[in-house]
Design a protein around this motif. Structure first.
Motif, PDB file in Angstrom:
ATOM      1  N   ALA A 220      54.861  35.530  38.833  1.00 49.08           N
ATOM      2  CA  ALA A 220      55.179  36.498  37.787  1.00 49.08           C
ATOM      3  C   ALA A 220      53.889  36.954  37.091  1.00 49.08           C
ATOM      4  O   ALA A 220      53.586  38.141  37.064  1.00 49.08           O
ATOM      5  CB  ALA A 220      56.145  35.893  36.786  1.00 49.08           C
ATOM      6  N   HIS A 221      53.150  36.029  36.542  1.00 48.72           N
ATOM      7  CA  HIS A 221      51.862  36.362  35.923  1.00 48.72           C
ATOM      8  C   HIS A 221      50.767  35.406  36.379  1.00 48.72           C
ATOM      9  O   HIS A 221      49.628  35.779  36.541  1.00 48.72           O
ATOM     10  CB  HIS A 221      51.964  36.318  34.395  1.00 48.72           C
ATOM     11  CG  HIS A 221      52.952  37.290  33.841  1.00 48.72           C
ATOM     12  ND1 HIS A 221      52.651  38.618  33.681  1.00 48.72           N
ATOM     13  CD2 HIS A 221      54.243  37.148  33.475  1.00 48.72           C
ATOM     14  CE1 HIS A 221      53.723  39.250  33.201  1.00 48.72           C
ATOM     15  NE2 HIS A 221      54.700  38.383  33.075  1.00 48.72           N
TER      16      HIS A 221
ATOM     17  N   ARG B 187      53.441  42.622  36.782  1.00 51.11           N
ATOM     18  CA  ARG B 187      52.258  41.768  36.907  1.00 51.11           C
ATOM     19  C   ARG B 187      50.986  42.621  36.905  1.00 51.11           C
ATOM     20  O   ARG B 187      50.053  42.364  36.158  1.00 51.11           O
ATOM     21  CB  ARG B 187      52.350  40.952  38.211  1.00 51.11           C
ATOM     22  CG  ARG B 187      51.148  40.050  38.482  1.00 51.11           C
ATOM     23  CD  ARG B 187      51.227  39.423  39.893  1.00 51.11           C
ATOM     24  NE  ARG B 187      50.015  38.680  40.211  1.00 51.11           N
ATOM     25  CZ  ARG B 187      49.872  37.375  40.002  1.00 51.11           C
ATOM     26  NH1 ARG B 187      50.844  36.675  39.496  1.00 51.11           N
ATOM     27  NH2 ARG B 187      48.737  36.776  40.316  1.00 51.11           N
ATOM     28  N   LEU B 190      50.261  44.250  33.461  1.00 56.73           N
ATOM     29  CA  LEU B 190      49.912  43.411  32.320  1.00 56.73           C
ATOM     30  C   LEU B 190      48.573  42.690  32.455  1.00 56.73           C
ATOM     31  O   LEU B 190      47.960  42.318  31.457  1.00 56.73           O
ATOM     32  CB  LEU B 190      51.021  42.382  32.079  1.00 56.73           C
ATOM     33  CG  LEU B 190      52.273  42.956  31.414  1.00 56.73           C
ATOM     34  CD1 LEU B 190      53.467  42.051  31.623  1.00 56.73           C
ATOM     35  CD2 LEU B 190      52.027  43.169  29.921  1.00 56.73           C
ATOM     36  N   ARG B 191      48.097  42.495  33.685  1.00 52.80           N
ATOM     37  CA  ARG B 191      46.900  41.657  33.876  1.00 52.80           C
ATOM     38  C   ARG B 191      45.718  42.098  33.021  1.00 52.80           C
ATOM     39  O   ARG B 191      45.078  41.301  32.349  1.00 52.80           O
ATOM     40  CB  ARG B 191      46.497  41.634  35.354  1.00 52.80           C
ATOM     41  CG  ARG B 191      47.256  40.617  36.141  1.00 52.80           C
ATOM     42  CD  ARG B 191      46.834  40.632  37.572  1.00 52.80           C
ATOM     43  NE  ARG B 191      45.651  39.816  37.828  1.00 52.80           N
ATOM     44  CZ  ARG B 191      45.662  38.494  37.860  1.00 52.80           C
ATOM     45  NH1 ARG B 191      46.773  37.835  37.647  1.00 52.80           N
ATOM     46  NH2 ARG B 191      44.570  37.819  38.115  1.00 52.80           N
ATOM     47  N   GLN B 192      45.426  43.385  33.051  1.00 54.83           N
ATOM     48  CA  GLN B 192      44.265  43.851  32.306  1.00 54.83           C
ATOM     49  C   GLN B 192      44.499  43.726  30.800  1.00 54.83           C
ATOM     50  O   GLN B 192      43.562  43.537  30.025  1.00 54.83           O
ATOM     51  CB  GLN B 192      43.942  45.303  32.694  1.00 54.83           C
ATOM     52  CG  GLN B 192      42.583  45.788  32.213  1.00 54.83           C
ATOM     53  CD  GLN B 192      41.435  44.936  32.742  1.00 54.83           C
ATOM     54  OE1 GLN B 192      41.419  44.510  33.891  1.00 54.83           O
ATOM     55  NE2 GLN B 192      40.459  44.641  31.875  1.00 54.83           N
ATOM     56  N   TYR B 194      45.951  41.295  29.202  1.00 54.32           N
ATOM     57  CA  TYR B 194      45.568  39.947  28.736  1.00 54.32           C
ATOM     58  C   TYR B 194      44.061  39.896  28.487  1.00 54.32           C
ATOM     59  O   TYR B 194      43.587  39.328  27.514  1.00 54.32           O
ATOM     60  CB  TYR B 194      45.876  38.876  29.782  1.00 54.32           C
ATOM     61  CG  TYR B 194      47.325  38.662  30.109  1.00 54.32           C
ATOM     62  CD1 TYR B 194      48.167  38.044  29.196  1.00 54.32           C
ATOM     63  CD2 TYR B 194      47.835  39.025  31.343  1.00 54.32           C
ATOM     64  CE1 TYR B 194      49.497  37.807  29.508  1.00 54.32           C
ATOM     65  CE2 TYR B 194      49.166  38.795  31.668  1.00 54.32           C
ATOM     66  CZ  TYR B 194      49.988  38.194  30.742  1.00 54.32           C
ATOM     67  OH  TYR B 194      51.299  37.967  31.063  1.00 54.32           O
ATOM     68  N   VAL B 195      43.320  40.474  29.440  1.00 49.46           N
ATOM     69  CA  VAL B 195      41.854  40.425  29.360  1.00 49.46           C
ATOM     70  C   VAL B 195      41.365  41.207  28.144  1.00 49.46           C
ATOM     71  O   VAL B 195      40.438  40.790  27.447  1.00 49.46           O
ATOM     72  CB  VAL B 195      41.225  40.976  30.665  1.00 49.46           C
ATOM     73  CG1 VAL B 195      39.708  40.963  30.585  1.00 49.46           C
ATOM     74  CG2 VAL B 195      41.698  40.158  31.868  1.00 49.46           C
ATOM     75  N   LEU B 225      48.247  32.591  29.819  1.00 52.92           N
ATOM     76  CA  LEU B 225      47.238  33.652  29.750  1.00 52.92           C
ATOM     77  C   LEU B 225      47.051  34.126  28.306  1.00 52.92           C
ATOM     78  O   LEU B 225      45.928  34.381  27.864  1.00 52.92           O
ATOM     79  CB  LEU B 225      47.650  34.822  30.651  1.00 52.92           C
ATOM     80  CG  LEU B 225      47.550  34.524  32.157  1.00 52.92           C
ATOM     81  CD1 LEU B 225      48.375  35.510  32.965  1.00 52.92           C
ATOM     82  CD2 LEU B 225      46.094  34.541  32.608  1.00 52.92           C
TER      83      LEU B 225
END
Lengths: 232, 462
Positions: A220-221, B187, B190-192, B194-195, B225
């Protein structure tokens, strides 16, 4: 009176409310048994799922649990076999960049891998970590009962290395396998006595979600893949 | 103007009429029942394990003055900062101030129902911060501008087609009917974030007095994260989340996972002791925890229902509740849905306005049986009903019972009343009487007997 109440801090107000509330005692819950002997952790031990009494049984329980959790287990006899297994993983999964933290075990097995390796220690660039295909870490312990791998921020590469890259590879030794969670908490408290690392995580399988129609999806993440290379 | 009660009645009616939605909910929960039972069978004694879990929470809550003080002292010794909030407004202001002081722009959040309780996102957005929910279900609900449907499974009411359309509209992605592909879209999106986020906001499942750590349970890795990458970490928790000992988690963590989601253990159970320590390569430089009262101490002051504060928010009581399965999560109009929500909400928002939820129950007791920490849920619904009546009797109720009491003390009058009632019953069925006409909507009144019991008795004895 009113001005005094206003001047009280929120902490004082809340604590005063709590003390006042607790003046009336509450009955104990309706238990199946009359009472429980000792702490909840000690009492519940024979009632929770079994982690196994002997090292052999623990390994069997662990193997079964890892399979169900979709954690890939690779058993090897020594570090050179572990290095070979890691290299094979890199090739099979076509990883281009592998991040790791400084440790004799990680350094021993990354030497021969064919892809780029990067040591993510001290003030590393998180954007660069984001671009890594896999993170390699050691662990504190492994719990047979639940199939959990315990990592800490002080000894296993910090907080992000085990969660941000798309795959997580753990290098561990068989003597790190413990029976149950109660054993693991005893170990954590003895090892860290009064100064806990800022993060300790129990990782039980690769990242997952069931948020869409309660259908299981991995990755998922956090990492989509979790691989445990167990030496010995 | 609509009241919580009238709103509930009309929303529940609409939801109950939606047969397709009810079928879909049952289907979605079907897999949960199977996996929960498989996992429960692995316990050597599930019922006794519930005893231990119940006692772990009882010990902490009934000594809350000591456990909370110990937690706060130990937590600050580890380098974190404790904030105390008497109510929602105070908690929102504390969190806004931390964000202002940190010069934050982007905020990432992991799942936390307590932030829903205090309506944190609205407050932060009003101050101009971008706030993104990172839990997949919460992310979907945020895009839909809807609250969570279920406090553990936030978007379990949605079909994949609806989610696909939502992503196409907001993220411009191609339509897909694969849950896997939909998850990957979120996914990648959202990844960037978090950063880039400056502040990460999480909840806490347990506050451990013994060590001053907090424990966060999650499956997706989004909380890991959220607590790893931003430079400031804020956790919001109700004061009742305390446990006395670290090893209490040896029983609570597996039971939370099994009861709540049919898992042996949730994927990530993480203990946070403080901000980044010397020698650690990453982690936030500030760690704040906001401890929220918001009427929890009023519930604590009621020894009869104090155990409702034992709740570990697993959601098991919702999953087995015949009312939840039929009316769904939105009709409740509360932060916490299902049986636990029906018990808690009258305490948090006012007994008279929210007492109707005490009637949103068949009193079957499935919730009490499902609760891993043995909260006496269905009896508390009865306690709330009783307390509501003791505090406020409606004119109709008072008049009805006074007249009835007066009549029943006069046997001849009672017999006469009975006779009149039997004679007029067919007519009564047709009149729009309060309570009776609602009750008769889906029920048939039996035919009135010709004679009363006493008349029959007299005849049989002669």
């Amino acid at each position: 009176m009113e001005t005094l109440a206003v001047m009280k801090t929120a902490q004082e107000t809340i604590m005063a409310r709590i003390r006042e509330a607790l003046r009336l005692p509450a009955a104990k819950p309706h238990l199946k048994s009359a009472s429980i002997a000792g702490t909840p952790a000690k009492a519940s031990r024979p009632w929770l799922p079994d982690g196994g009494e002997t090292p052999d049984v623990r390994l069997t329980v662990l193997t079964e649990n890892l399979t169900k959790l979709k954690t890939q287990l690779i058993r090897v006899v020594d570090m050179s076999q572990a290095a070979a297994a890691l290299d094979e993983l890199c090739r099979a999964k076509q990883w281009k960049r592998l991040a790791y933290h400084a440790h004799t075990d990680t350094q021993a097995i990354i030497k021969s891998v064919s892809c780029e390796t990067w040591q993510a220690d001290a003030e590393f660039d998180k954007q660069k970590l984001e671009s890594c295909d896999a993170g390699l870490t050691t662990c504190e312990a492994i719990v047979a009962q639940t199939g959990s791998i315990i990592v800490s921020s002080s000894t296993n590469g910090g907080r992000s290395l085990s969660i941000l890259p798309h795959a997580h590879v753990v290098i561990a030794r068989v003597d790190q396998v413990m029976g149950d969670l109660a054993d693991a908490f005893v170990f954590i408290q003895q090892r860290n006595s009064d100064h806990m690392p800022s993060m300790i995580s129990f990782i039980t399988g690769p990242s997952r979600t069931g948020d869409i129609e309660r259908i299981l999806v991995l990755g998922a993440h956090g990492p989509k893949e979790l691989v445990l290379i167990l030496v010995g | 103007m609509s009241t919580p009660r009238s709103q509930f009645l009309s929303d529940a009616q609409v939801a109950t009429d939606n047969v397709a939605q009810r079928g879909f909910l049952r289907q979605a929960l079907g897999g949960y029942y199977v996996s929960r039972d498989v996992q429960k069978a692995r316990y050597r004694d599930w019922e006794q394990a519930r005893d231990a879990a119940a006692m772990a929470k009882w010990n902490a809550v009934n000594r809350l003055d000591r456990t909370l003080t110990t937690f706060a002292t130990k937590f600050e010794r580890n380098g974190g900062k404790i904030h105390w909030a008497r109510d929602s407004a105070e908690a929102r202001e504390i969190i806004s101030k931390i964000c202002r002081d940190a010069g934050a722009k982007a905020i990432i959040k992991s799942k936390c129902m307590t932030t829903e309780e205090i309506h944190l996102n609205d407050a932060l957005e009003a101050e101009g911060y971008g706030v993104v929910e990172s839990d997949l279900g919460e992310f979907i609900q945020q895009l839909r501008k809807e609250p969570p449907f279920h406090f553990v499974f936030p978007c379990m009411h949605l079909k994949r087609e609806a989610i696909s359309e939502l992503f196409t509209k907001h993220l411009g992605t191609a339509a897909t009917d694969s849950p896997e592909e939909l998850t990957m879209i979120a996914r990648r999106h959202l990844r960037q974030l978090y950063v880039d986020a400056d502040v990460g906001i999480s909840g806490a499942n347990f506050l451990i007095a013994e060590t001053g750590q907090i424990s966060i349970t999650e499956n997706e890795g989004n909380a890991r994260l959220t607590c790893a990458l931003p430079r400031v970490h804020i956790a919001l928790a109700g004061i009742e989340k305390v446990v006395e000992r670290l090893d209490d988690l040896a029983v609570l963590l597996p039971m939370l996972a099994t009861a709540g989601a049919g898992q042996p253990m949730t994927c990530y159970n993480t203990l946070y002791a403080g901000p980044r320590q010397p020698g650690e390569p990453d982690g936030p430089s500030e760690f704040h925890i906001v401890l929220l009262d918001n009427k929890r101490t009023s519930l604590l002051a009621d020894p009869e229902q104090r155990d409702a504060l034992h709740c570990i928010r697993c959601g098991a009581c919702l999953n087995v509740c015949p009312i939840f399965k039929n009316i769904g999560g939105f009709a409740y109009g509360t932060t916490y849905q299902g049986p636990i929500g029906s018990v808690l909400t009258p305490h948090l928002r006012g007994l008279q306005q929210w007492n109707h939820l005490s009637g949103a129950s068949s009193l079957c007791g499935a919730c009490t049986e499902a609760c891993p920490v043995r909260i006496d849920l269905h009896h508390h619904l009865l306690h709330n009903r009783r307390n509501a009546v003791l505090a406020h009797v409606s004119l109709f109720d008072r008049l009805f019972h006074d007249v009835f009491g007066w009549v029943i003390g006069r046997p001849k009058l009672f017999a006469l009343g009975g006779k009149a009632f039997r004679a007029t019953l067919p007519l009564l069925k047709k009149l729009p009487l309060p309570y009776l006409s609602t009750w008769l909507k889906s029920r048939e009144l039996p035919e009135a007997p010709k004679k009363s019991f006493r008349e029959e008795w007299k005849r049989s004895q002669s």
